[in-house]
Design a protein around this motif. Structure first.
Motif, PDB file in Angstrom:
ATOM      1  N   ALA A 199      16.399  55.127  -7.665  1.00  0.00           N
ATOM      2  CA  ALA A 199      15.264  56.054  -7.591  1.00  0.00           C
ATOM      3  C   ALA A 199      13.937  55.380  -7.954  1.00  0.00           C
ATOM      4  O   ALA A 199      12.879  55.845  -7.582  1.00  0.00           O
ATOM      5  CB  ALA A 199      15.520  57.257  -8.483  1.00  0.00           C
ATOM      6  N   TRP A 200      13.986  54.310  -8.738  1.00  0.00           N
ATOM      7  CA  TRP A 200      12.770  53.536  -9.010  1.00  0.00           C
ATOM      8  C   TRP A 200      13.142  52.088  -9.247  1.00  0.00           C
ATOM      9  O   TRP A 200      14.288  51.760  -9.520  1.00  0.00           O
ATOM     10  CB  TRP A 200      11.986  54.103 -10.207  1.00  0.00           C
ATOM     11  CG  TRP A 200      12.747  54.076 -11.502  1.00  0.00           C
ATOM     12  CD1 TRP A 200      12.811  53.062 -12.397  1.00  0.00           C
ATOM     13  CD2 TRP A 200      13.582  55.138 -12.022  1.00  0.00           C
ATOM     14  NE1 TRP A 200      13.641  53.412 -13.442  1.00  0.00           N
ATOM     15  CE2 TRP A 200      14.117  54.676 -13.245  1.00  0.00           C
ATOM     16  CE3 TRP A 200      13.909  56.424 -11.584  1.00  0.00           C
ATOM     17  CZ2 TRP A 200      14.966  55.454 -14.022  1.00  0.00           C
ATOM     18  CZ3 TRP A 200      14.760  57.200 -12.364  1.00  0.00           C
ATOM     19  CH2 TRP A 200      15.274  56.724 -13.565  1.00  0.00           C
ATOM     20  N   ARG A 201      12.122  51.206  -9.113  1.00  0.00           N
ATOM     21  CA  ARG A 201      12.355  49.762  -9.298  1.00  0.00           C
ATOM     22  C   ARG A 201      12.540  49.460 -10.785  1.00  0.00           C
ATOM     23  O   ARG A 201      11.916  50.098 -11.620  1.00  0.00           O
ATOM     24  CB  ARG A 201      11.131  48.949  -8.839  1.00  0.00           C
ATOM     25  CG  ARG A 201      10.838  48.954  -7.378  1.00  0.00           C
ATOM     26  CD  ARG A 201       9.442  48.384  -7.134  1.00  0.00           C
ATOM     27  NE  ARG A 201       8.417  49.238  -7.745  1.00  0.00           N
ATOM     28  CZ  ARG A 201       7.456  48.814  -8.559  1.00  0.00           C
ATOM     29  NH1 ARG A 201       7.348  47.548  -8.871  1.00  0.00           N
ATOM     30  NH2 ARG A 201       6.567  49.659  -9.065  1.00  0.00           N
ATOM     31  N   ASP A 202      13.325  48.451 -11.095  1.00  0.00           N
ATOM     32  CA  ASP A 202      13.441  47.984 -12.471  1.00  0.00           C
ATOM     33  C   ASP A 202      12.395  46.880 -12.632  1.00  0.00           C
ATOM     34  O   ASP A 202      12.683  45.694 -12.465  1.00  0.00           O
ATOM     35  CB  ASP A 202      14.859  47.445 -12.717  1.00  0.00           C
ATOM     36  CG  ASP A 202      15.087  47.141 -14.175  1.00  0.00           C
ATOM     37  OD1 ASP A 202      14.285  47.592 -15.011  1.00  0.00           O
ATOM     38  OD2 ASP A 202      16.065  46.444 -14.484  1.00  0.00           O
ATOM     39  N   ALA A 203      11.160  47.253 -12.939  1.00  0.00           N
ATOM     40  CA  ALA A 203      10.039  46.299 -12.893  1.00  0.00           C
ATOM     41  C   ALA A 203      10.050  45.349 -14.088  1.00  0.00           C
ATOM     42  O   ALA A 203      10.425  45.732 -15.197  1.00  0.00           O
ATOM     43  CB  ALA A 203       8.725  47.072 -12.856  1.00  0.00           C
ATOM     44  N   ALA A 204       9.654  44.097 -13.842  1.00  0.00           N
ATOM     45  CA  ALA A 204       9.405  43.151 -14.938  1.00  0.00           C
ATOM     46  C   ALA A 204       7.915  43.230 -15.257  1.00  0.00           C
ATOM     47  O   ALA A 204       7.104  43.452 -14.357  1.00  0.00           O
ATOM     48  CB  ALA A 204       9.775  41.745 -14.496  1.00  0.00           C
ATOM     49  N   PRO A 205       7.559  43.043 -16.526  1.00  0.00           N
ATOM     50  CA  PRO A 205       6.141  43.212 -16.873  1.00  0.00           C
ATOM     51  C   PRO A 205       5.252  42.120 -16.261  1.00  0.00           C
ATOM     52  O   PRO A 205       5.625  40.948 -16.251  1.00  0.00           O
ATOM     53  CB  PRO A 205       6.133  43.128 -18.404  1.00  0.00           C
ATOM     54  CG  PRO A 205       7.427  42.507 -18.790  1.00  0.00           C
ATOM     55  CD  PRO A 205       8.407  42.775 -17.700  1.00  0.00           C
TER      56      PRO A 205
END
Ligand SMILES: Cc1cc2nc3c(=O)[nH]c(=O)nc-3n(C[C@H](O)[C@H](O)[C@H](O)COP(=O)(O)OP(=O)(O)OC[C@H]3O[C@@H](n4cnc5c(N)ncnc54)[C@H](O)[C@@H]3O)c2cc1C
Length: 418
Positions: free
Chosen positions: A22-28
């Protein structure tokens, strides 16, 4: 992917293999225009409205655990706008209106269920206070109905002890548009919608300090995943607020307390709406799975631990028995606690602070879940425009210094209603 009846049908035919995360697992990233600390409902809603309403999309939400692991995923899911005072009622009614359009807005089934919230009254004085509250609600465009004893009996004939109880039921204040929403689906819906607009949702990223420039302005955060710079930083960490603001030498007029919630074994449909007890601190609804979902007072001591103690379990069970002796043999299945950010007048704070670049969203007491949409909407406005919107203009941090408090706690006959 847009969720629709068609996509449900297509996936059913494909063995449910077509769904995407459902959403990206973003890196900072090294820097953002805005960082929101705290991936609860308020933080995620703020990020969503920053992107949607103000076109600010270079935004990160930093969450120390997984999103919704705080109070957003621990509450008893009640939504309502039955407040009394001018600083609060228009705000909560705005939240109610946003709830009514939320699922279409974010394209996510948050199970918003307007099943009605009924506050019971047990004395003539309490009924008078409810009449005043009902009028205040109507003045602000909210719905309200004052029920007499027969009106309550017609709604819940088999449940409540009307005449022979220690606290006989005299009537109630009903808000039919109030009800419940599925708490974690609210978080997931906002996360998905914000992600779609470009917001980075970074989980397992604890903020443990702030980066300040020579003038003292906040220009970023220190995290367990390294420093991240930002034009502006908004704090939405509920019961952890004072832990972080102390790093900026800010003392706040809030205390962190544990609040517990409980779920019983599954029962056949018994309670259609939400009922609150007016003579103790107890409220109950029934989940779609059949469990009675209920809660009561805070644990009465300051704590950052997300678990409660037995005296409050006993206290809540006593109130339940005083109101509904018929549930006495129902077994309690689970209980848990969350850390509440209790403000000293029962009203939240959504404001910029005296530190340039640093914005505050806190003080939600027992009731921040229902505020999630309006809180995010107003906090986004305040961060984007550097000034409060009319809807949160009175929710100022300095009101405790100037004396302009919004004493919704209403120490009178209904301290449990905020
Ligand atoms: C038992 C219980 C019952 C409740 N019932 C109701 C109800 O029926 N109706 C209602 O309106 N309200 C209710 N509430 C209140 C409501 O849940 C909260 O006010 C609301 O969820 C607060 O949302 P939030 O997003 O501010 O906080 P949270 O959901 O707590 O989000 C804050 C997030 O910040 C994260 N965080 C903390 N410190 C850091 C850090 N240093 N770095 C990064 N992230 C950090 C936390 O992990 C957390 O995920 C209840 C609360 C509890 C505990």
């Amino acid at each position: 992917m847009r969720y629709s009846a068609l996509s449900l049908f297509a996936n059913a035919l494909m063995g449910q293999k077509g769904w995407k995360p459902a959403w990206r697992d973003a890196a900072p990233k090294p820097a953002y225009d805005v960082i929101i600390v705290g991936g609860g409902g308020h933080g995620l809603a703020t990020a969503y409205y920053l992107a949607k309403e103000h076109g600010i999309r270079n935004v990160a939400v930093l969450e120390k655990g997984w999103i919704g692991s705080g109070n957003a995923g621990r509450n008893t899911t009640i939504i309502r706008s039955n407040y009394l005072l001018p600083g609060n009622e228009p705000f909560y009614e705005w939240s109610m209106k946003l709830w009514e359009g939320l699922e279409q807005d974010v394209n996510y089934n948050s199970m918003v269920s307007q099943r009605g919230v009924l506050n019971l009254c047990h004395s003539d004085a309490q009924r008078d206070a409810y009449a005043r509250r009902a009028n205040a609600m109507r003045i602000n465009g909210a719905d309200s109905e004052l029920l007499d004893q027969d009106g309550v009996r017609a709604m819940y004939p088999h449940l409540l002890d009307f005449d022979n109880a220690r606290f006989p039921i005299k009537g109630g204040l009903l808000q039919k548009r109030g009800g419940t929403a599925r708490h974690d689906a609210v978080v997931w819906g906002y996360a998905r919608a914000a992600d779609k607009l470009g917001v980075d949702i970074v989980q397992n990223c604890e903020v443990n300090g702030f980066i300040r420039d020579a003038s003292g302005a906040v220009v970023g955060v220190e995290t367990t995943r390294g420093p991240i710079r930002a034009g502006k930083v908004g704090l939405a960490v509920a019961g952890s607020t004072s832990r972080l603001t102390c790093k900026l030498d800010m003392r706040l007029p809030i205390e962190s307390h544990v609040l517990q919630a409980f779920v019983s074994e599954g029962l056949k449909p018994l309670i259609d709406g939400v009922i609150t007890f007016g003579a103790g601190h107890f409220y109950v609804s029934q989940s779609d799975k059949g469990g009675l979902v209920f809660g009561g007072d805070i644990d009465g001591y300051n704590s950052y631990a997300q678990r409660g103690n037995l005296p409050v379990v006993e206290d809540v069970a006593e109130s339940a028995m005083a109101l509904m002796p018929s549930i006495g043999r129902v077994r309690m299945l689970r209980s848990w606690g969350g850390i509440m950010d209790m403000s000293m007048d029962g009203t939240p704070i959504i404001d910029k602070t005296h530190i340039p670049g640093f914005y505050l969203n806190t003080g939600w007491c027992y009731g921040g879940f229902k505020a999630t949409p309006a809180s995010g909407w107003c906090f986004a406005w305040t961060i984007a425009k550097d000034v409060a919107h009319a809807r949160n203009a009175l929710m100022r941090l300095d009101r405790f210094r100037t004396g302009h408090i919004i004493d919704e706690k209403g120490v009178g006959p209904q301290p449990n209603l905020h």
